[in-house]
Write a protein that holds these residues in place. Structure first.
Motif, mmCIF file in Angstrom:
data_model
loop_
_atom_site.group_PDB
_atom_site.id
_atom_site.type_symbol
_atom_site.label_atom_id
_atom_site.label_comp_id
_atom_site.label_asym_id
_atom_site.label_seq_id
_atom_site.Cartn_x
_atom_site.Cartn_y
_atom_site.Cartn_z
ATOM 1 N N ARG A 32 0.824 -1.213 0.000
ATOM 2 C CA ARG A 32 0.000 0.000 0.000
ATOM 3 C C ARG A 32 0.865 1.272 0.000
ATOM 4 O O ARG A 32 0.946 1.994 0.982
ATOM 5 C CB ARG A 32 -0.930 -0.007 1.211
ATOM 6 N N LEU A 33 1.477 1.514 -1.145
ATOM 7 C CA LEU A 33 2.189 2.771 -1.337
ATOM 8 C C LEU A 33 1.264 3.725 -2.100
ATOM 9 O O LEU A 33 0.049 3.556 -2.085
ATOM 10 C CB LEU A 33 3.500 2.523 -2.066
ATOM 11 N N ARG A 34 1.835 4.737 -2.745
ATOM 12 C CA ARG A 34 0.968 5.689 -3.460
ATOM 13 C C ARG A 34 0.101 4.971 -4.478
ATOM 14 O O ARG A 34 -1.060 5.303 -4.683
ATOM 15 C CB ARG A 34 1.824 6.757 -4.143
ATOM 16 N N TRP A 35 0.697 3.995 -5.160
ATOM 17 C CA TRP A 35 -0.038 3.054 -5.992
ATOM 18 C C TRP A 35 0.334 1.664 -5.499
ATOM 19 O O TRP A 35 1.462 1.442 -5.058
ATOM 20 C CB TRP A 35 0.351 3.202 -7.465
ATOM 21 N N PRO A 36 -0.593 0.702 -5.563
ATOM 22 C CA PRO A 36 -0.263 -0.651 -5.105
ATOM 23 C C PRO A 36 0.950 -1.209 -5.840
ATOM 24 O O PRO A 36 1.071 -1.053 -7.056
ATOM 25 C CB PRO A 36 -1.530 -1.444 -5.442
ATOM 26 N N VAL A 37 1.855 -1.838 -5.093
ATOM 27 C CA VAL A 37 3.042 -2.442 -5.708
ATOM 28 C C VAL A 37 2.585 -3.610 -6.582
ATOM 29 O O VAL A 37 1.944 -4.544 -6.096
ATOM 30 C CB VAL A 37 4.031 -2.924 -4.635
ATOM 31 N N PRO A 38 2.891 -3.595 -7.879
ATOM 32 C CA PRO A 38 2.399 -4.662 -8.774
ATOM 33 C C PRO A 38 3.199 -5.950 -8.618
ATOM 34 O O PRO A 38 4.396 -5.923 -8.313
ATOM 35 C CB PRO A 38 2.596 -4.057 -10.165
ATOM 36 N N ASP A 39 2.538 -7.058 -8.858
ATOM 37 C CA ASP A 39 3.218 -8.355 -8.787
ATOM 38 C C ASP A 39 4.320 -8.476 -9.838
ATOM 39 O O ASP A 39 5.235 -9.288 -9.691
ATOM 40 C CB ASP A 39 2.216 -9.490 -8.972
ATOM 41 N N GLU A 40 4.236 -7.652 -10.904
ATOM 42 C CA GLU A 40 5.228 -7.730 -11.977
ATOM 43 C C GLU A 40 6.649 -7.461 -11.494
ATOM 44 O O GLU A 40 7.611 -7.885 -12.147
ATOM 45 C CB GLU A 40 4.887 -6.736 -13.093
ATOM 46 N N ILE A 41 6.811 -6.779 -10.382
ATOM 47 C CA ILE A 41 8.186 -6.497 -9.942
ATOM 48 C C ILE A 41 8.933 -7.781 -9.578
ATOM 49 O O ILE A 41 10.159 -7.823 -9.623
ATOM 50 C CB ILE A 41 8.248 -5.497 -8.770
ATOM 51 N N PHE A 42 8.185 -8.842 -9.272
ATOM 52 C CA PHE A 42 8.847 -10.106 -8.946
ATOM 53 C C PHE A 42 9.495 -10.734 -10.183
ATOM 54 O O PHE A 42 10.275 -11.690 -10.060
ATOM 55 C CB PHE A 42 7.861 -11.075 -8.302
ATOM 56 N N LEU A 43 9.185 -10.204 -11.381
ATOM 57 C CA LEU A 43 9.859 -10.652 -12.596
ATOM 58 C C LEU A 43 11.351 -10.353 -12.545
ATOM 59 O O LEU A 43 12.136 -10.962 -13.278
ATOM 60 C CB LEU A 43 9.243 -9.971 -13.828
ATOM 61 N N ALA A 44 11.744 -9.423 -11.685
ATOM 62 C CA ALA A 44 13.160 -9.061 -11.571
ATOM 63 C C ALA A 44 13.968 -10.090 -10.784
ATOM 64 O O ALA A 44 15.207 -10.053 -10.826
ATOM 65 C CB ALA A 44 13.294 -7.693 -10.912
#
Length: 269
Positions: A32-44
Protein backbone atom coordinates in the motif's frame (compact mmCIF):
# COMPACT_ATOMS: atom_id res chain seq x y z
CA UNK A 1 9.90 15.98 -0.83
CA UNK A 2 13.36 15.02 -2.14
CA UNK A 3 14.20 17.07 -5.22
CA UNK A 4 16.23 16.16 -8.30
CA UNK A 5 19.70 16.59 -6.75
CA UNK A 6 18.76 14.39 -3.77
CA UNK A 7 17.43 11.70 -6.12
CA UNK A 8 20.53 11.89 -8.32
CA UNK A 9 22.76 11.55 -5.26
CA UNK A 10 20.65 8.54 -4.25
CA UNK A 11 21.35 7.01 -7.66
CA UNK A 12 25.07 7.64 -7.32
CA UNK A 13 25.03 6.27 -3.79
CA UNK A 14 23.30 2.96 -4.48
CA UNK A 15 24.84 2.22 -7.89
CA UNK A 16 28.19 0.78 -6.72
CA UNK A 17 26.33 -1.69 -4.51
CA UNK A 18 23.71 -2.76 -7.07
CA UNK A 19 25.34 -2.76 -10.50
CA UNK A 20 26.07 -6.25 -11.88
CA UNK A 21 24.45 -7.85 -8.84
CA UNK A 22 21.83 -10.58 -9.13
CA UNK A 23 18.50 -9.96 -7.44
CA UNK A 24 17.97 -13.10 -5.36
CA UNK A 25 14.64 -12.10 -3.91
CA UNK A 26 12.22 -9.21 -3.57
CA UNK A 27 10.34 -8.86 -0.31
CA UNK A 28 7.22 -6.70 -0.21
CA UNK A 29 5.96 -6.23 3.32
CA UNK A 30 3.27 -3.72 2.42
CA UNK A 31 1.91 -3.08 -1.08
CA UNK A 32 0.00 0.00 0.00
CA UNK A 33 2.19 2.77 -1.34
CA UNK A 34 0.97 5.69 -3.46
CA UNK A 35 -0.04 3.05 -5.99
CA UNK A 36 -0.26 -0.65 -5.10
CA UNK A 37 3.04 -2.44 -5.71
CA UNK A 38 2.40 -4.66 -8.77
CA UNK A 39 3.22 -8.35 -8.79
CA UNK A 40 5.23 -7.73 -11.98
CA UNK A 41 8.19 -6.50 -9.94
CA UNK A 42 8.85 -10.11 -8.95
CA UNK A 43 9.86 -10.65 -12.60
CA UNK A 44 13.16 -9.06 -11.57
CA UNK A 45 14.04 -11.98 -9.28
CA UNK A 46 16.95 -13.97 -10.62
CA UNK A 47 17.94 -11.17 -12.99
CA UNK A 48 21.15 -9.11 -13.03
CA UNK A 49 21.05 -5.35 -12.57
CA UNK A 50 22.63 -3.86 -15.69
CA UNK A 51 21.96 -0.17 -15.15
CA UNK A 52 20.52 2.35 -12.72
CA UNK A 53 19.28 5.58 -14.21
CA UNK A 54 17.22 8.55 -13.16
CA UNK A 55 14.32 10.13 -15.02
CA UNK A 56 13.08 13.28 -13.30
CA UNK A 57 12.65 12.18 -9.65
CA UNK A 58 12.22 8.49 -10.54
CA UNK A 59 14.96 5.88 -10.15
CA UNK A 60 14.92 3.03 -12.68
CA UNK A 61 16.68 -0.24 -11.91
CA UNK A 62 17.26 -2.03 -15.22
CA UNK A 63 17.36 -5.83 -15.19
CA UNK A 64 17.44 -6.33 -18.95
CA UNK A 65 13.85 -7.21 -19.77
CA UNK A 66 12.33 -4.48 -17.65
CA UNK A 67 12.91 -1.87 -14.98
CA UNK A 68 11.86 -1.43 -11.37
CA UNK A 69 10.68 2.16 -10.96
CA UNK A 70 11.22 3.74 -7.54
CA UNK A 71 9.95 7.12 -6.35
CA UNK A 72 10.78 8.40 -2.87
CA UNK A 73 7.60 10.45 -2.50
CA UNK A 74 7.64 12.84 0.43
CA UNK A 75 9.36 10.70 3.05
CA UNK A 76 10.95 7.71 1.31
CA UNK A 77 14.50 6.57 2.06
CA UNK A 78 16.79 4.00 0.50
CA UNK A 79 19.40 2.11 2.49
CA UNK A 80 22.01 -0.40 1.34
CA UNK A 81 22.41 -2.76 4.29
CA UNK A 82 23.04 -6.41 5.13
CA UNK A 83 20.03 -8.43 4.05
CA UNK A 84 19.57 -9.84 7.57
CA UNK A 85 19.69 -6.41 9.23
CA UNK A 86 16.62 -6.08 11.50
CA UNK A 87 13.70 -4.22 9.98
CA UNK A 88 12.16 -1.12 11.50
CA UNK A 89 8.71 0.40 11.16
CA UNK A 90 7.81 1.40 7.60
CA UNK A 91 10.44 -0.84 5.95
CA UNK A 92 8.15 -1.81 3.07
CA UNK A 93 10.38 -3.35 0.39
CA UNK A 94 13.70 -5.24 0.22
CA UNK A 95 15.59 -5.95 -3.00
CA UNK A 96 17.91 -8.74 -1.81
CA UNK A 97 21.16 -9.12 -3.74
CA UNK A 98 23.49 -12.03 -4.33
CA UNK A 99 26.19 -10.17 -2.41
CA UNK A 100 24.24 -10.54 0.83
CA UNK A 101 23.29 -6.87 0.80
CA UNK A 102 19.85 -5.48 0.13
CA UNK A 103 18.32 -2.23 -1.01
CA UNK A 104 15.68 -1.41 1.60
CA UNK A 105 12.90 1.10 0.97
CA UNK A 106 11.38 2.83 3.99
CA UNK A 107 8.47 5.24 3.61
CA UNK A 108 6.50 6.41 6.66
CA UNK A 109 3.95 8.45 4.70
CA UNK A 110 3.61 5.90 1.87
CA UNK A 111 3.55 8.53 -0.90
CA UNK A 112 6.44 6.78 -2.63
CA UNK A 113 6.14 4.15 -5.33
CA UNK A 114 7.59 0.87 -6.55
CA UNK A 115 6.39 0.00 -10.05
CA UNK A 116 7.41 -2.04 -13.10
CA UNK A 117 8.18 -1.03 -16.68
CA UNK A 118 8.65 -3.77 -19.32
CA UNK A 119 11.54 -3.45 -21.76
CA UNK A 120 10.64 -1.21 -24.68
CA UNK A 121 7.66 0.31 -22.91
CA UNK A 122 7.29 3.67 -21.19
CA UNK A 123 5.22 3.86 -18.04
CA UNK A 124 2.42 6.40 -18.17
CA UNK A 125 4.07 8.32 -15.31
CA UNK A 126 7.14 8.89 -17.50
CA UNK A 127 5.57 9.29 -20.92
CA UNK A 128 4.84 13.03 -20.85
CA UNK A 129 7.81 14.34 -18.92
CA UNK A 130 9.78 17.29 -20.26
CA UNK A 131 13.54 17.30 -20.83
CA UNK A 132 16.15 16.82 -18.14
CA UNK A 133 17.44 20.22 -16.97
CA UNK A 134 21.12 19.28 -17.17
CA UNK A 135 20.95 18.20 -20.82
CA UNK A 136 21.13 20.18 -24.05
CA UNK A 137 17.43 19.43 -24.64
CA UNK A 138 16.65 22.07 -22.02
CA UNK A 139 17.58 25.50 -23.34
CA UNK A 140 16.51 29.12 -23.57
CA UNK A 141 14.62 28.61 -26.83
CA UNK A 142 12.36 26.07 -25.15
CA UNK A 143 11.49 28.41 -22.27
CA UNK A 144 10.83 31.32 -24.62
CA UNK A 145 8.60 29.26 -26.91
CA UNK A 146 6.55 27.60 -24.18
CA UNK A 147 6.10 30.78 -22.15
CA UNK A 148 4.47 32.83 -24.91
CA UNK A 149 1.17 34.25 -23.73
CA UNK A 150 1.32 32.54 -20.34
CA UNK A 151 -0.09 34.59 -17.48
CA UNK A 152 0.88 32.14 -14.73
CA UNK A 153 3.84 33.09 -12.48
CA UNK A 154 7.25 32.24 -13.90
CA UNK A 155 7.99 30.16 -10.79
CA UNK A 156 4.97 27.95 -11.50
CA UNK A 157 6.04 27.73 -15.15
CA UNK A 158 9.55 26.39 -14.48
CA UNK A 159 8.20 23.88 -11.93
CA UNK A 160 5.91 22.35 -14.57
CA UNK A 161 7.29 18.90 -15.46
CA UNK A 162 5.96 19.28 -19.00
CA UNK A 163 8.33 22.24 -19.43
CA UNK A 164 11.37 20.79 -17.66
CA UNK A 165 11.62 18.04 -15.06
CA UNK A 166 13.00 18.24 -11.58
CA UNK A 167 13.00 21.96 -10.85
CA UNK A 168 11.42 21.68 -7.41
CA UNK A 169 10.51 24.42 -4.99
CA UNK A 170 13.91 24.97 -3.36
CA UNK A 171 15.86 25.19 -6.60
CA UNK A 172 13.22 27.25 -8.41
CA UNK A 173 13.52 29.88 -5.66
CA UNK A 174 17.31 29.85 -5.86
CA UNK A 175 17.50 29.97 -9.67
CA UNK A 176 15.06 32.89 -9.90
CA UNK A 177 17.12 34.80 -7.36
CA UNK A 178 20.34 34.09 -9.25
CA UNK A 179 18.79 35.38 -12.48
CA UNK A 180 17.17 38.44 -10.86
CA UNK A 181 13.61 37.49 -11.82
CA UNK A 182 10.62 38.15 -9.54
CA UNK A 183 8.91 34.75 -9.06
CA UNK A 184 5.51 36.45 -9.30
CA UNK A 185 6.16 37.85 -12.80
CA UNK A 186 3.96 36.35 -15.53
CA UNK A 187 5.93 33.74 -17.51
CA UNK A 188 4.89 35.39 -20.78
CA UNK A 189 6.38 38.72 -19.68
CA UNK A 190 9.93 37.48 -19.14
CA UNK A 191 12.31 38.48 -21.93
CA UNK A 192 14.44 36.05 -23.91
CA UNK A 193 17.56 37.65 -22.39
CA UNK A 194 16.31 36.98 -18.88
CA UNK A 195 15.25 33.43 -19.80
CA UNK A 196 18.83 32.85 -20.92
CA UNK A 197 19.99 33.87 -17.44
CA UNK A 198 17.35 31.65 -15.84
CA UNK A 199 18.28 28.63 -17.96
CA UNK A 200 21.91 28.97 -16.93
CA UNK A 201 20.95 29.51 -13.27
CA UNK A 202 18.78 26.37 -13.19
CA UNK A 203 21.62 24.27 -14.58
CA UNK A 204 24.14 25.83 -12.20
CA UNK A 205 22.11 25.49 -9.00
CA UNK A 206 21.19 21.85 -9.70
CA UNK A 207 24.73 20.86 -10.71
CA UNK A 208 26.21 22.50 -7.61
CA UNK A 209 23.67 20.77 -5.36
CA UNK A 210 24.54 17.38 -6.84
CA UNK A 211 28.25 18.11 -6.36
CA UNK A 212 27.67 19.08 -2.73
CA UNK A 213 25.62 15.94 -2.16
CA UNK A 214 28.51 13.81 -3.36
CA UNK A 215 30.18 14.21 0.03
CA UNK A 216 27.35 12.18 1.59
CA UNK A 217 27.61 9.10 -0.63
CA UNK A 218 29.31 7.01 2.06
CA UNK A 219 26.10 7.19 4.09
CA UNK A 220 24.37 4.78 1.73
CA UNK A 221 26.42 1.91 3.13
CA UNK A 222 25.28 2.60 6.68
CA UNK A 223 22.17 1.46 8.49
CA UNK A 224 20.91 4.98 9.13
CA UNK A 225 19.89 5.43 5.50
CA UNK A 226 20.44 7.92 2.75
CA UNK A 227 21.51 11.52 3.35
CA UNK A 228 18.19 13.14 2.47
CA UNK A 229 18.61 16.89 2.15
CA UNK A 230 22.32 17.55 2.36
CA UNK A 231 23.93 20.69 3.72
CA UNK A 232 24.12 23.46 1.16
CA UNK A 233 24.11 27.22 1.08
CA UNK A 234 20.69 28.66 0.16
CA UNK A 235 20.51 32.34 -0.65
CA UNK A 236 16.76 32.98 -0.39
CA UNK A 237 14.89 29.75 0.32
CA UNK A 238 13.70 29.65 3.95
CA UNK A 239 15.25 33.07 4.71
CA UNK A 240 12.14 35.26 5.03
CA UNK A 241 12.83 38.23 7.32
CA UNK A 242 16.61 37.93 6.92
CA UNK A 243 18.81 40.32 4.94
CA UNK A 244 19.60 39.67 1.30
CA UNK A 245 23.26 38.72 0.97
CA UNK A 246 23.68 41.07 -1.99
CA UNK A 247 21.78 44.24 -1.07
CA UNK A 248 20.72 43.77 2.60
CA UNK A 249 17.02 44.18 1.73
CA UNK A 250 14.70 41.98 3.79
CA UNK A 251 13.84 38.69 2.07
CA UNK A 252 10.09 38.38 1.53
CA UNK A 253 7.85 35.32 1.43
CA UNK A 254 4.64 34.74 -0.51
CA UNK A 255 2.64 31.65 -1.46
CA UNK A 256 2.61 30.82 -5.17
CA UNK A 257 0.82 27.68 -6.32
CA UNK A 258 0.43 26.56 -2.70
CA UNK A 259 4.21 26.59 -2.25
CA UNK A 260 6.21 28.97 -0.05
CA UNK A 261 8.19 31.33 -2.23
CA UNK A 262 11.13 33.51 -1.19
CA UNK A 263 12.57 36.50 -3.02
CA UNK A 264 14.42 39.78 -2.66
CA UNK A 265 12.15 42.67 -3.72
CA UNK A 266 15.19 44.76 -4.65
CA UNK A 267 17.30 42.25 -6.58
CA UNK A 268 14.42 40.49 -8.36
CA UNK A 269 12.24 42.41 -10.81
Amino acid sequence: MPELPEVEVSRLGISPWLLNQTINKIIVRDKRLRWPVPDEIFLAEGKTIVNIRRRAKYLLIDVGDGEIILHLGMSGKLRVIDADFPTIKHDHIDIVLGSGKCLRFNDPRRFGACLWQPKGATHTLLSKLGPEPLTDDFDTDRLVALSKGKKSPVKTFIMDNDVVVGVGNIYANEALFMSGIDPRRAAGRVSAKRYALLTAAIKEVLAKAIEQGGTTLKDFAQSDGNPGYFAQHLRVYGRAGQECEICSTEIKSVVIGQRNTFYCPNCQK
